[in-house]
Design a protein around this motif. Structure first.
Motif, PDB file in Angstrom:
ATOM      1  N   ALA A   4      -2.301  13.823   2.458  1.00 38.45           N
ATOM      2  CA  ALA A   4      -1.406  13.748   1.317  1.00 38.45           C
ATOM      3  C   ALA A   4      -1.663  13.041   0.010  1.00 38.45           C
ATOM      4  N   TYR A   5      -2.623  12.085   0.206  1.00 38.97           N
ATOM      5  CA  TYR A   5      -2.878  10.973  -0.937  1.00 38.97           C
ATOM      6  C   TYR A   5      -4.405  11.058  -1.470  1.00 38.97           C
ATOM      7  N   LEU A   6      -4.313  10.976  -2.700  1.00 43.58           N
ATOM      8  CA  LEU A   6      -5.740  10.905  -3.714  1.00 43.58           C
ATOM      9  C   LEU A   6      -6.466   9.781  -3.108  1.00 43.58           C
ATOM     10  N   GLU A   7      -5.524   8.597  -3.251  1.00 43.50           N
ATOM     11  CA  GLU A   7      -6.340   7.121  -3.031  1.00 43.50           C
ATOM     12  C   GLU A   7      -5.647   6.627  -1.642  1.00 43.50           C
ATOM     13  N   TRP A   8      -6.507   6.446  -0.569  1.00 41.60           N
ATOM     14  CA  TRP A   8      -6.162   6.241   0.725  1.00 41.60           C
ATOM     15  C   TRP A   8      -6.722   4.960   1.145  1.00 41.60           C
ATOM     16  N   HIS A   9      -6.178   3.980   1.723  1.00 45.41           N
ATOM     17  CA  HIS A   9      -6.956   2.889   2.524  1.00 45.41           C
ATOM     18  C   HIS A   9      -5.685   2.126   3.597  1.00 45.41           C
ATOM     19  N   ASP A  10      -6.420   1.664   4.562  1.00 45.05           N
ATOM     20  CA  ASP A  10      -5.607   0.847   5.469  1.00 45.05           C
ATOM     21  C   ASP A  10      -4.908  -0.206   4.691  1.00 45.05           C
ATOM     22  N   ILE A  11      -3.674  -0.618   4.991  1.00 46.99           N
ATOM     23  CA  ILE A  11      -3.107  -1.705   4.473  1.00 46.99           C
ATOM     24  C   ILE A  11      -3.364  -2.846   5.271  1.00 46.99           C
ATOM     25  N   SER A  12      -3.913  -3.873   4.814  1.00 44.99           N
ATOM     26  CA  SER A  12      -4.261  -5.054   5.607  1.00 44.99           C
ATOM     27  C   SER A  12      -2.852  -5.922   5.581  1.00 44.99           C
ATOM     28  N   ASP A  13      -2.621  -6.710   6.479  1.00 46.74           N
ATOM     29  CA  ASP A  13      -1.476  -7.615   6.639  1.00 46.74           C
ATOM     30  C   ASP A  13      -1.415  -8.564   5.303  1.00 46.74           C
ATOM     31  N   GLU A  14      -2.514  -9.109   4.917  1.00 40.53           N
ATOM     32  CA  GLU A  14      -2.499  -9.787   3.466  1.00 40.53           C
ATOM     33  C   GLU A  14      -1.850  -9.100   2.373  1.00 40.53           C
ATOM     34  N   GLU A  15      -2.387  -7.600   2.371  1.00 42.14           N
ATOM     35  CA  GLU A  15      -1.671  -6.844   1.334  1.00 42.14           C
ATOM     36  C   GLU A  15      -0.313  -6.570   1.479  1.00 42.14           C
ATOM     37  N   MET A  16       0.053  -6.071   2.947  1.00 43.94           N
ATOM     38  CA  MET A  16       1.616  -5.952   3.125  1.00 43.94           C
ATOM     39  C   MET A  16       2.327  -7.230   2.749  1.00 43.94           C
ATOM     40  N   LEU A  17       1.778  -8.487   3.135  1.00 37.73           N
ATOM     41  CA  LEU A  17       2.601  -9.651   2.649  1.00 37.73           C
ATOM     42  C   LEU A  17       3.067  -9.618   1.071  1.00 37.73           C
ATOM     43  N   GLU A  18       1.730  -9.309   0.278  1.00 39.52           N
ATOM     44  CA  GLU A  18       2.013  -9.356  -1.195  1.00 39.52           C
ATOM     45  C   GLU A  18       3.167  -8.389  -1.527  1.00 39.52           C
ATOM     46  N   PHE A  19       3.042  -7.151  -0.968  1.00 34.10           N
ATOM     47  CA  PHE A  19       4.228  -6.375  -1.531  1.00 34.10           C
ATOM     48  C   PHE A  19       5.566  -6.938  -1.065  1.00 34.10           C
ATOM     49  N   LEU A  20       5.637  -7.601  -0.012  1.00 38.83           N
ATOM     50  CA  LEU A  20       7.016  -8.225   0.479  1.00 38.83           C
ATOM     51  C   LEU A  20       7.273  -9.224  -0.514  1.00 38.83           C
ATOM     52  N   LYS A  21       6.358  -9.887  -1.169  1.00 37.38           N
ATOM     53  CA  LYS A  21       6.813 -10.905  -2.085  1.00 37.38           C
ATOM     54  C   LYS A  21       7.279 -10.308  -3.407  1.00 37.38           C
TER      55      LYS A  21
END
Length: 222
Positions: free
Chosen positions: A205-222
């Motif tokens: 369903a996505y044109l750009e797809w990658h696994d989200i790392s825990d570090e990236e996840m924390l950045e989104f929460l910030k």
């Protein structure tokens, strides 16, 4: 119980630029079809891929973002596909059909559940407590980046019932099989890209797809 989808995206591929785009489109679908009480509603993300989707959606609608840790119980030979799911509250569901089909022994099932429990425990240590699901509002949208089998969402719904009276599922994409599995356990489903084509993969369903790392996840929460 209802399912609201966008008919123009039915059985389509490459619908979203990325997870942020998916979250924004999901917010638009919800706002078009539901009167959201912002004072009584949360958005609850399933890590890690559901966090960027939920973050964008929460920001656009103006809702608080929470996290409910649920993780697939993976087949031992892959980091993608699973035969069930486990939550931070020890709720779990096993896909018995998959276990039988692949002839997975009880010992292997136990080992994979243990690994999943360890993964959740690790994430519990790094996610700020203010984001973790707990006593809060009356209504929630539970968000993931997509539903393939539906077992992760099924477990999330079971766990979320501890805290919310009304629970909607909001996902950018899902298989029709997953929708059928979870529909009786929630109050409604918002899904832009519904597909009944087999085999089904969330990434399609996505044109750009990658696994989200825990570090990236924390950045989104910030």
């Amino acid at each position: 119980m209802f399912v609201i989808q966008d008919e123009k995206y039915y059985n389509k591929f490459g619908v979203f630029r990325d997870r942020i785009d998916a979250g924004n489109k999901l917010a638009n679908l919800i706002l078009k079809n539901l009167d959201v009480d912002k004072d009584k509603t949360d958005v609850v993300a399933i890590p890690a891929g559901g966090v960027p989707v939920a973050s964008a959606m929460a920001k656009k609608i103006g809702l608080k973002l929470k996290v409910l840790l649920v993780s697939k119980i993976l087949f031992p030979w892959t980091t993608e596909a699973g035969f069930g799911a486990l939550s931070m509250f020890s709720d779990f569901e096993l896909n018995e059909d998959a276990i039988r089909y692949y002839n997975i022994s009880e010992e292997v099932v136990d080992v994979q559940i243990k690994k999943t429990r360890e993964k959740i425990a690790k994430r519990l240590k790094i996610i700020p407590k203010k984001f973790l699901i707990g006593e809060g509002n009356k209504v929630t949208f539970i968000v993931d980046d997509g539903l393939a089998s539906g077992y992760t969402m099924l477990v999330a719904l079971k766990s979320a019932r501890r805290f919310y009276d009304k629970i909607y599922v909001a996902v950018p994409t899902a298989s029709s099989h997953a929708i059928d599995l979870i529909i009786k356990n929630c109050d409604g489903i918002f899904c832009i890209n519904l597909r009944d084509i087999y085999p089904y993969a969330v990434a399609d369903a996505y044109l750009e797809w990658h696994d989200i790392s825990d570090e990236e996840m924390l950045e989104f929460l910030k």
